[in-house]
Design an enzyme around this catalytic site. Structure first.
Site, PDB file in Angstrom:
ATOM      1  N   GLU A   1       0.818  -1.208   0.000  1.00 36.13           N
ATOM      2  CA  GLU A   1       0.000   0.000   0.000  1.00 36.13           C
ATOM      3  C   GLU A   1       0.858   1.266   0.000  1.00 36.13           C
ATOM      4  O   GLU A   1       1.936   1.293   0.590  1.00 36.13           O
ATOM      5  CB  GLU A   1      -0.874   0.019   1.268  1.00 36.13           C
ATOM      6  CG  GLU A   1      -1.842  -1.125   1.318  1.00 36.13           C
ATOM      7  CD  GLU A   1      -2.408  -1.389   2.717  1.00 36.13           C
ATOM      8  OE1 GLU A   1      -3.571  -1.786   2.787  1.00 36.13           O
ATOM      9  OE2 GLU A   1      -1.693  -1.208   3.711  1.00 36.13           O
TER      10      GLU A   1
ATOM     11  N   THR B   1      -4.094  -9.330  15.705  1.00 36.26           N
ATOM     12  CA  THR B   1      -3.729 -10.585  15.055  1.00 36.26           C
ATOM     13  C   THR B   1      -3.558 -10.357  13.556  1.00 36.26           C
ATOM     14  O   THR B   1      -4.014  -9.346  13.018  1.00 36.26           O
ATOM     15  CB  THR B   1      -4.820 -11.652  15.280  1.00 36.26           C
ATOM     16  OG1 THR B   1      -6.027 -11.219  14.644  1.00 36.26           O
ATOM     17  CG2 THR B   1      -5.064 -11.876  16.757  1.00 36.26           C
TER      18      THR B   1
ATOM     19  N   LYS C   1       3.796   6.907   2.949  1.00 33.57           N
ATOM     20  CA  LYS C   1       4.430   5.692   3.471  1.00 33.57           C
ATOM     21  C   LYS C   1       4.184   4.551   2.491  1.00 33.57           C
ATOM     22  O   LYS C   1       3.108   4.450   1.925  1.00 33.57           O
ATOM     23  CB  LYS C   1       3.856   5.332   4.850  1.00 33.57           C
ATOM     24  CG  LYS C   1       4.471   4.053   5.437  1.00 33.57           C
ATOM     25  CD  LYS C   1       4.079   3.856   6.883  1.00 33.57           C
ATOM     26  CE  LYS C   1       2.766   3.166   7.044  1.00 33.57           C
ATOM     27  NZ  LYS C   1       2.483   2.809   8.450  1.00 33.57           N
TER      28      LYS C   1
ATOM     29  N   VAL D   1      -7.420   1.118  11.273  1.00 28.92           N
ATOM     30  CA  VAL D   1      -6.814   0.575  10.051  1.00 28.92           C
ATOM     31  C   VAL D   1      -5.449   1.214   9.772  1.00 28.92           C
ATOM     32  O   VAL D   1      -4.648   0.663   9.022  1.00 28.92           O
ATOM     33  CB  VAL D   1      -7.743   0.742   8.813  1.00 28.92           C
ATOM     34  CG1 VAL D   1      -8.983  -0.118   8.955  1.00 28.92           C
ATOM     35  CG2 VAL D   1      -8.113   2.194   8.570  1.00 28.92           C
TER      36      VAL D   1
ATOM     37  N   THR E   1       5.467  -9.660   8.982  1.00 32.42           N
ATOM     38  CA  THR E   1       4.151  -9.385   8.401  1.00 32.42           C
ATOM     39  C   THR E   1       4.114  -7.983   7.796  1.00 32.42           C
ATOM     40  O   THR E   1       3.622  -7.786   6.684  1.00 32.42           O
ATOM     41  CB  THR E   1       3.056  -9.514   9.489  1.00 32.42           C
ATOM     42  OG1 THR E   1       3.086 -10.857   9.981  1.00 32.42           O
ATOM     43  CG2 THR E   1       1.676  -9.208   8.931  1.00 32.42           C
TER      44      THR E   1
ATOM     45  N   ASP F   1      -7.598  -4.804   8.911  1.00 35.21           N
ATOM     46  CA  ASP F   1      -7.199  -3.579   8.212  1.00 35.21           C
ATOM     47  C   ASP F   1      -7.114  -3.758   6.707  1.00 35.21           C
ATOM     48  O   ASP F   1      -6.399  -3.034   6.025  1.00 35.21           O
ATOM     49  CB  ASP F   1      -5.854  -3.054   8.776  1.00 35.21           C
ATOM     50  CG  ASP F   1      -4.736  -4.073   8.637  1.00 35.21           C
ATOM     51  OD1 ASP F   1      -5.002  -5.199   8.172  1.00 35.21           O
ATOM     52  OD2 ASP F   1      -3.586  -3.757   8.985  1.00 35.21           O
TER      53      ASP F   1
ATOM     54  N   GLY G   1      -5.992  -5.326  14.089  1.00 38.20           N
ATOM     55  CA  GLY G   1      -5.572  -6.268  13.040  1.00 38.20           C
ATOM     56  C   GLY G   1      -6.485  -6.354  11.825  1.00 38.20           C
ATOM     57  O   GLY G   1      -6.056  -6.797  10.767  1.00 38.20           O
TER      58      GLY G   1
HETATM   59  P1  NAD Z   1       2.522 -10.442  13.481  1.00 37.88           P
HETATM   60  O1  NAD Z   1       2.337 -11.413  12.380  1.00 37.88           O
HETATM   61  O2  NAD Z   1       3.892 -10.129  13.952  1.00 37.88           O
HETATM   62  O3  NAD Z   1       1.661 -10.887  14.764  1.00 37.88           O
HETATM   63  C1  NAD Z   1       0.334 -11.345  14.680  1.00 37.88           C
HETATM   64  C2  NAD Z   1       0.107 -12.373  15.770  1.00 37.88           C
HETATM   65  O4  NAD Z   1      -1.283 -12.755  15.738  1.00 37.88           O
HETATM   66  C3  NAD Z   1       0.927 -13.644  15.591  1.00 37.88           C
HETATM   67  O5  NAD Z   1       1.711 -13.897  16.730  1.00 37.88           O
HETATM   68  C4  NAD Z   1      -0.140 -14.754  15.373  1.00 37.88           C
HETATM   69  O6  NAD Z   1       0.236 -15.994  15.924  1.00 37.88           O
HETATM   70  C5  NAD Z   1      -1.336 -14.142  16.105  1.00 37.88           C
HETATM   71  N1  NAD Z   1      -2.645 -14.669  15.696  1.00 37.88           N
HETATM   72  C6  NAD Z   1      -3.119 -14.901  14.451  1.00 37.88           C
HETATM   73  N2  NAD Z   1      -4.391 -15.366  14.509  1.00 37.88           N
HETATM   74  C7  NAD Z   1      -4.728 -15.400  15.838  1.00 37.88           C
HETATM   75  C8  NAD Z   1      -5.913 -15.752  16.536  1.00 37.88           C
HETATM   76  N3  NAD Z   1      -7.010 -16.173  15.902  1.00 37.88           N
HETATM   77  N4  NAD Z   1      -5.906 -15.677  17.894  1.00 37.88           N
HETATM   78  C9  NAD Z   1      -4.800 -15.250  18.565  1.00 37.88           C
HETATM   79  N5  NAD Z   1      -3.648 -14.896  17.939  1.00 37.88           N
HETATM   80  C10 NAD Z   1      -3.609 -14.961  16.594  1.00 37.88           C
HETATM   81  O7  NAD Z   1       1.788  -9.102  12.990  1.00 37.88           O
HETATM   82  P2  NAD Z   1       1.945  -7.630  13.591  1.00 37.88           P
HETATM   83  O8  NAD Z   1       2.985  -6.879  12.876  1.00 37.88           O
HETATM   84  O9  NAD Z   1       1.959  -7.698  15.068  1.00 37.88           O
HETATM   85  O10 NAD Z   1       0.548  -7.025  13.124  1.00 37.88           O
HETATM   86  C11 NAD Z   1      -0.672  -7.504  13.688  1.00 37.88           C
HETATM   87  C12 NAD Z   1      -1.831  -7.030  12.848  1.00 37.88           C
HETATM   88  O11 NAD Z   1      -1.947  -5.606  12.957  1.00 37.88           O
HETATM   89  C13 NAD Z   1      -1.682  -7.334  11.363  1.00 37.88           C
HETATM   90  O12 NAD Z   1      -2.933  -7.802  10.890  1.00 37.88           O
HETATM   91  C14 NAD Z   1      -1.328  -6.005  10.747  1.00 37.88           C
HETATM   92  O13 NAD Z   1      -1.766  -5.909   9.419  1.00 37.88           O
HETATM   93  C15 NAD Z   1      -2.074  -5.060  11.652  1.00 37.88           C
HETATM   94  N6  NAD Z   1      -1.548  -3.710  11.745  1.00 37.88           N
HETATM   95  C16 NAD Z   1      -2.453  -2.707  11.817  1.00 37.88           C
HETATM   96  C17 NAD Z   1      -2.026  -1.409  11.956  1.00 37.88           C
HETATM   97  C18 NAD Z   1      -3.034  -0.316  12.089  1.00 37.88           C
HETATM   98  O14 NAD Z   1      -2.685   0.862  12.024  1.00 37.88           O
HETATM   99  N7  NAD Z   1      -4.281  -0.634  12.316  1.00 37.88           N
HETATM  100  C19 NAD Z   1      -0.647  -1.110  11.959  1.00 37.88           C
HETATM  101  C20 NAD Z   1       0.264  -2.157  11.905  1.00 37.88           C
HETATM  102  C21 NAD Z   1      -0.193  -3.458  11.788  1.00 37.88           C
END
Ligand code: NAD
Length: 342
Positions: free
Chosen positions: A56, A201, A69, A293, A84, A227, A225
């Site tokens: 993105e 997640t 970004k 998001v 991720t 998003d 998560g």
């Molecule tokens: P990551 O992959 O490092 O961590 C995600 C964790 O979620 C993993 O440890 C995984 O085992 C766990 N997981 C997956 N499904 C699960 C479930 N059903 N129950 C419990 N745990 C579960 O990812 P990250 O970098 O920590 O990012 C997490 C999420 O946040 C991603 O979806 C990412 O796209 C999102 N994110 C959103 C924003 C925002 O501004 N909203 C910013 C950054 C990241």
């Protein structure tokens, strides 16, 4: 010359200043930029989806400075040894269009996402909140915990992740920093009795990480998560009971928990609450939901904060990024200078 903060120097800057202090400063920059929301160019981010994930671009401008970004989201990456989410970002001078500041943003995104969550929770959560449940203990998780301690004084965490190694990593990283951490056997157990619930997640599907039956009156939900189109975390029934707060409605309608809600579903944008134009929480019984998001203005604030903090220090260096010949029309001459003679 364009100023640069690379990965090593970003990590060093955060370590030297402490993540909590960095987050505290960033919260104030975010607050200031959310309050001048109407000055910014705004559009949903430009997304390129594949079966692996999404890449993105997130642009905005306040008409003095332009920023964007680059960020990816690939939930299956950790199984293949990649992260991720990774990112980098740029600020540019609007008067001539030259990029002035370039920075790694994988770490900075974790700080800004956490700082945004904390700013919103500071505005919407019950002030007597003491316990946070965290579902998902991956890359973002420690930063989220630190931000909630900084902004709301939360030190008691109940955590759950499907990956026991991710939980162990989280406990290893945060226990020495004074958090009290209880590991739960499942998400329902983690959420029971919590004041705040953070879902963080990664899974490219309509998951149900948090069930409606586990959400009780007075909770603040910080849903990070979900998003992307087709990537959500909450049982939809939760949205019928909660007051929903978003960053920028046109983008959240595409990417957030609200993506399947009927047209006209009521949401409030954060800036409206900060400026007192709309109400936030109105009673201790309200369930408030931040359907996060991640929006371009947050990255702009983060880059602006970092740029101001590192100015004139050895955390930044210079990179020769803009081809700028002495005669602005003689771009070709720059190549000629390197042509083999004869
Ligand atoms: P990551 O992959 O490092 O961590 C995600 C964790 O979620 C993993 O440890 C995984 O085992 C766990 N997981 C997956 N499904 C699960 C479930 N059903 N129950 C419990 N745990 C579960 O990812 P990250 O970098 O920590 O990012 C997490 C999420 O946040 C991603 O979806 C990412 O796209 C999102 N994110 C959103 C924003 C925002 O501004 N909203 C910013 C950054 C990241």
């Amino acid at each position: 010359m364009t100023r640069l903060v690379d990965v090593r120097n970003m990590a060093r800057w955060i370590a030297d200043h402490g993540p909590d202090r960095c987050i505290a400063g960033l919260i104030e920059y975010l607050d200031a930029d959310f309050r001048r929301w109407e000055q910014f160019d705004k559009s949903p981010r430009v997304a390129s989806h594949t079966p692996f994930g999404v890449i993105e671009l997130m642009p905005t401008s306040d008409h003095e400075t332009y920023g964007f970004k680059y960020v990816n989201g690939h939930p299956s990456n950790p199984q293949r040894g990649f992260q991720t989410v990774t990112a980098f970002g740029v600020l540019a001078d609007v008067h001539n269009g030259y990029p002035t500041f370039l920075a790694e943003m994988t770490l900075l995104t974790a700080l800004r996402t956490a700082a945004t969550s904390a700013l919103i929770a500071r505005t919407l959560a019950r002030p007597d909140s003491q316990v946070m449940a965290m579902i998902g203990t991956g890359s973002q998780a420690e930063f989220q915990a630190m931000a909630f301690r900084e902004a709301l004084g939360i030190t008691t965490l109940r955590v759950y992740d499907v990956d026991p190694d991710a939980i162990a990593k989280f406990v290893r990283n945060l226990k020495p920093l004074g958090f009290s951490i209880e590991v739960a056997a499942n998400a329902s157990e983690a959420v029971r009795g919590a004041d705040i619930v953070t879902t963080c997640t990664a899974d490219k599907q309509l998951a149900t990480v948090l069930h409606d039956k586990d959400v009780t009156e007075g909770m603040h939900l910080n849903a990070i998560g979900g998003d992307c189109p087709g990537k959500t975390e909450l049982e939809p029934a939760i949205l019928d009971r909660a007051k929903v707060f978003v960053e920028y409605t046109p983008q959240t309608l595409i990417e957030g928990e609200i993506q399947h809600q009927p047209e006209g579903f009521e949401v409030t944008e954060l800036w409206e609450v900060l400026l007192g134009r709309k109400e936030g929480r109105t009673s201790p019984e309200d369930i408030t939901l931040f359907d996060s998001v991640g929006f371009a203005i947050e990255d702009f604030s983060a880059l602006r904060y970092l740029r101001d903090q590192v100015a004139g220090t050895d955390y930044e260096s210079e990179i020769d990024l803009v081809a700028a010949p002495e005669d602005p029309k003689d771009l070709f001459g720059m190549v000629g200078a390197f042509s083999p003679v004869g």
